[in-house]
Design a protein around this motif. Structure first.
Motif, mmCIF file in Angstrom:
data_model
loop_
_atom_site.group_PDB
_atom_site.id
_atom_site.type_symbol
_atom_site.label_atom_id
_atom_site.label_comp_id
_atom_site.label_asym_id
_atom_site.label_seq_id
_atom_site.Cartn_x
_atom_site.Cartn_y
_atom_site.Cartn_z
ATOM 1 N N UNK A 60 40.908 53.905 40.962
ATOM 2 C CA UNK A 60 41.326 52.575 41.387
ATOM 3 C C UNK A 60 42.552 52.678 42.273
ATOM 4 N N UNK A 61 42.495 52.062 43.437
ATOM 5 C CA UNK A 61 43.620 52.080 44.358
ATOM 6 C C UNK A 61 44.721 51.145 43.875
ATOM 7 N N UNK A 62 45.878 51.276 44.511
ATOM 8 C CA UNK A 62 47.015 50.422 44.180
ATOM 9 C C UNK A 62 46.633 48.949 44.270
ATOM 10 N N UNK A 63 45.993 48.573 45.352
ATOM 11 C CA UNK A 63 45.641 47.160 45.530
ATOM 12 C C UNK A 63 44.605 46.721 44.507
ATOM 13 N N UNK A 64 43.697 47.634 44.086
ATOM 14 C CA UNK A 64 42.742 47.281 43.041
ATOM 15 C C UNK A 64 43.467 46.906 41.757
ATOM 16 N N UNK A 65 44.470 47.698 41.422
ATOM 17 C CA UNK A 65 45.199 47.435 40.181
ATOM 18 C C UNK A 65 45.936 46.098 40.253
ATOM 19 N N UNK A 66 46.604 45.861 41.385
ATOM 20 C CA UNK A 66 47.311 44.593 41.538
ATOM 21 C C UNK A 66 46.333 43.430 41.491
ATOM 22 N N UNK A 67 45.213 43.567 42.180
ATOM 23 C CA UNK A 67 44.229 42.477 42.205
ATOM 24 C C UNK A 67 43.671 42.219 40.818
ATOM 25 N N UNK A 68 43.380 43.289 40.059
ATOM 26 C CA UNK A 68 42.843 43.107 38.713
ATOM 27 C C UNK A 68 43.842 42.385 37.822
ATOM 28 N N UNK A 69 45.112 42.770 37.939
ATOM 29 C CA UNK A 69 46.122 42.090 37.139
ATOM 30 C C UNK A 69 46.252 40.626 37.538
ATOM 31 N N UNK A 70 46.188 40.355 38.836
ATOM 32 C CA UNK A 70 46.299 38.973 39.307
ATOM 33 C C UNK A 70 45.140 38.130 38.800
ATOM 34 N N UNK A 71 43.939 38.680 38.858
ATOM 35 C CA UNK A 71 42.766 37.944 38.376
ATOM 36 C C UNK A 71 42.910 37.639 36.894
ATOM 37 N N UNK A 72 43.364 38.640 36.132
ATOM 38 C CA UNK A 72 43.540 38.442 34.695
ATOM 39 C C UNK A 72 44.634 37.429 34.401
ATOM 40 N N UNK A 73 45.723 37.490 35.152
ATOM 41 C CA UNK A 73 46.863 36.609 34.881
ATOM 42 C C UNK A 73 46.626 35.180 35.346
ATOM 43 N N UNK A 74 45.902 35.041 36.465
ATOM 44 C CA UNK A 74 45.747 33.725 37.080
ATOM 45 C C UNK A 74 44.394 33.095 36.823
ATOM 46 N N UNK A 75 43.469 33.878 36.222
ATOM 47 C CA UNK A 75 42.109 33.388 35.933
ATOM 48 C C UNK A 75 41.449 32.836 37.190
ATOM 49 N N UNK A 76 41.661 33.535 38.298
ATOM 50 C CA UNK A 76 41.128 33.070 39.575
ATOM 51 C C UNK A 76 41.005 34.279 40.499
ATOM 52 N N UNK A 77 39.788 34.545 40.981
ATOM 53 C CA UNK A 77 39.551 35.726 41.821
ATOM 54 C C UNK A 77 40.257 35.646 43.170
ATOM 55 N N UNK A 78 40.516 34.438 43.660
ATOM 56 C CA UNK A 78 41.040 34.274 45.017
ATOM 57 C C UNK A 78 42.421 33.642 45.058
ATOM 58 N N UNK A 79 43.132 33.619 43.927
ATOM 59 C CA UNK A 79 44.429 32.940 43.886
ATOM 60 C C UNK A 79 45.507 33.710 44.619
#
Length: 528
Positions: A60-79
């Protein structure tokens, strides 16, 4: 608890470093956060290991990790929309949803202030002139007293006092004429866009609108103090149209309460006067304060000038009017603002909406071409042209009022990052960067990312609106590479967006994406 959380986090990273085949940190899923302190960290660095292709494809790339955390935290794939670009050292450009048009909030001020530095120049200043069409006879000025405004974003009470005080030095004690305010510097034929604020205080400082006759940010500073006599209330400036109805009661000495424990209720009268009723309880030795904008610009400014003249013993006999200064009027006094660099610092450090909006109008007034009669529109046009000349696409971008205090403003993270890249190479880069809040030290970043080893290692403008959180600026990693970073969270609710954005800054500093086997090249794979 905070210290132990950071210690456990560092232990996790150390173990990861020890077990990596080439003794570099390997990729892992984000660490669970403890007590909020670890909310900023990735468990291990995103450096890509020298593994076979099959294993690497699962990494998993750096951006993958950040994106996964954002999706989990914000409950929104595109937030989340984000762009991070290394400027002076090793690193891989990182993009997440970077071409989505997002509401930026106050990071739009960076566009306005950077544009002003290059379009107007860092030494640009604003003049306010005081003129007359009359004659001096002894200690009396027989004639009108004109104030010709130049759109100064910060014509303060102190500067007005020191300028008007010169009249006393000239021996003037009486002005037999009208006070005439000349606000012709700005042309705003289309009016100003309104902001649909859902708060319960329409008199809040952040809602003040721009105006050519803006003085002292159009604010009144109210204070109440309690002592053995009870409570005393006063305001600065002290305007004749504003009266305080002090209903605060003094109590025994104790902890000073929050300002939220007091109610400031303005009552507007038909004669244009305002009574401000304040209620609450205040322990002896404590004070409470509030800033309110209660009067229209013209009324506020005329009342302020009259109040200052009265304090100096100067009587102004005529009425308050607005109009144009005659060509043959004689200059009596002048005050010149600090330079643009000083204004830019105030705007970005403390996110002043009215000063940013005033700056956009100034760009328009100074860039106006034949046929244009709205300086807000002219200013936006000038900024778009300036960006396009730099090769920055303005497709979909909506500047609106230059401050970000709007529901209509739009920009992409990629556009924002490109603008920051140009700012980094600008002759005035130092001026812009010095205006931006320092991480964990001052401005709107003073309370963020404390005690995580990043104090002063980034200059970040923040943005905050309902359902919007944003950051934009420059931050260093542990190898002293500076990154341009833009991050925006648009979701309902966005309360957790700040943690996501702070995590981006933390991760860029402590585990920057500097892998050697994945790269972003023209025509190649883009790490998103």
């Amino acid at each position: 608890m905070f210290t132990s959380a950071i210690f456990r986090l560092k232990q996790s990273v150390f173990r990861c470093q020890q077990t990596s085949p080439d003794r570099r940190p390997g990729l892992r899923a984000p660490t669970t956060f403890v007590a909020g302190a670890a909310a900023f960290a990735l468990a291990c660095s995103p450096v890509v290991l020298a593994q076979d292709e099959a294993t690497r494809s699962e990494t998993r790339t750096w951006s993958n990790q950040v994106r996964d955390y954002a999706v989990e935290s914000l409950s929104n794939d595109n937030a989340l929309s984000m762009a991070a670009i290394p400027l002076n050292g090793p690193g891989i450009d990182q993009y997440i949803n970077a071409d989505a048009l997002m509401s930026p909030g106050s990071i739009m001020k960076l566009v306005t202030t950077y544009a002003a530095l290059e379009i107007l120049g860092p030494t640009h200043h604003w003049d306010t002139d005081f003129l007359t069409d009359g004659q001096l006879t002894g200690n009396t000025l027989d004639g009108n007293f004109y104030v010709r405004f130049g759109g100064d974003p910060k014509l303060t009470l102190e500067r007005l006092w020191s300028t008007l005080r010169e009249l006393r030095g000239m021996g003037v004690t009486t002005i037999n004429g009208d006070l005439i305010l000349d606000g012709d510097y700005f042309e705003i034929a289309g009016g100003l866009p309104t902001f649909d604020d859902n708060g319960n205080n329409p008199y809040a400082p952040f809602l003040v609108k721009p105006s050519a006759v803006l003085t002292n940010l159009n604010l009144i500073h109210f204070q109440v103090r309690a002592d053995e006599r009870g409570t005393q209330a006063w305001s600065a400036p002290a305007l004749s149209e504003v009266v305080i109805d002090n209903r605060v009661t003094a109590t025994a000495e104790g902890p000073c309460p929050s300002r939220r424990g007091f109610t400031w209720e303005p009552v507007f009268h038909t004669d244009q006067r305002v009574t401000v009723r304040v209620t609450g309880e205040l322990p002896q030795g404590c004070r409470t304060t509030a800033y309110l904008s209660l009067l229209p610009h013209e009324q506020y400014t005329a009342s302020l000038i009259r109040s200052l003249l009265s304090e100096m013993g100067i009587t102004l006999a005529g009425n308050n009017l607005t109009g144009t200064t005659p060509d043959d009027a004689r200059l009596m006094l002048k005050t010149t603002s600090p330079d643009l660099v000083t204004m830019v610092r105030d705007i970005n450090k403390w996110s002043s909406n009215v000063m940013a909006r005033q700056l956009l109008l100034t760009i328009g007034a100074e860039s106006r071409v034949e046929g244009e009669d709205d300086d807000r529109v002219a200013g936006i046009r000038a900024i778009y042209e300036w960006l396009e000349n730099k090769g920055v696409s303005t497709a979909g971008m909506v500047i609106d009022n230059g401050a970000g205090l709007t529901r209509h403003g739009r920009i992409t993270a990629r556009q924002g990052a490109q603008i920051l890249q140009h700012a980094w190479n600008s002759p005035f880069s130092a001026d812009l960067m010095a205006s931006m809040p320092l991480i964990a030290m001052d401005g709107t970043m003073a309370r963020r990312l404390r005690n995580v080893g990043m104090d002063g290692l980034g200059r970040i403008k923040t943005g905050y609106l309902e359902n919007v959180r944003s950051i934009a600026g420059f931050t260093r990693d542990e190898s002293n590479t500076t990154w341009a970073v833009v991050g925006m969270v648009n979701t309902d609710p966005a309360w957790n967006g700040q943690a996501v954005l702070d995590r981006i800054l933390y991760s860029l500093h402590h585990q920057p994406p500097v892998g050697t086997t994945l790269s972003k090249a023209e025509g190649g794979p883009e790490i998103r």
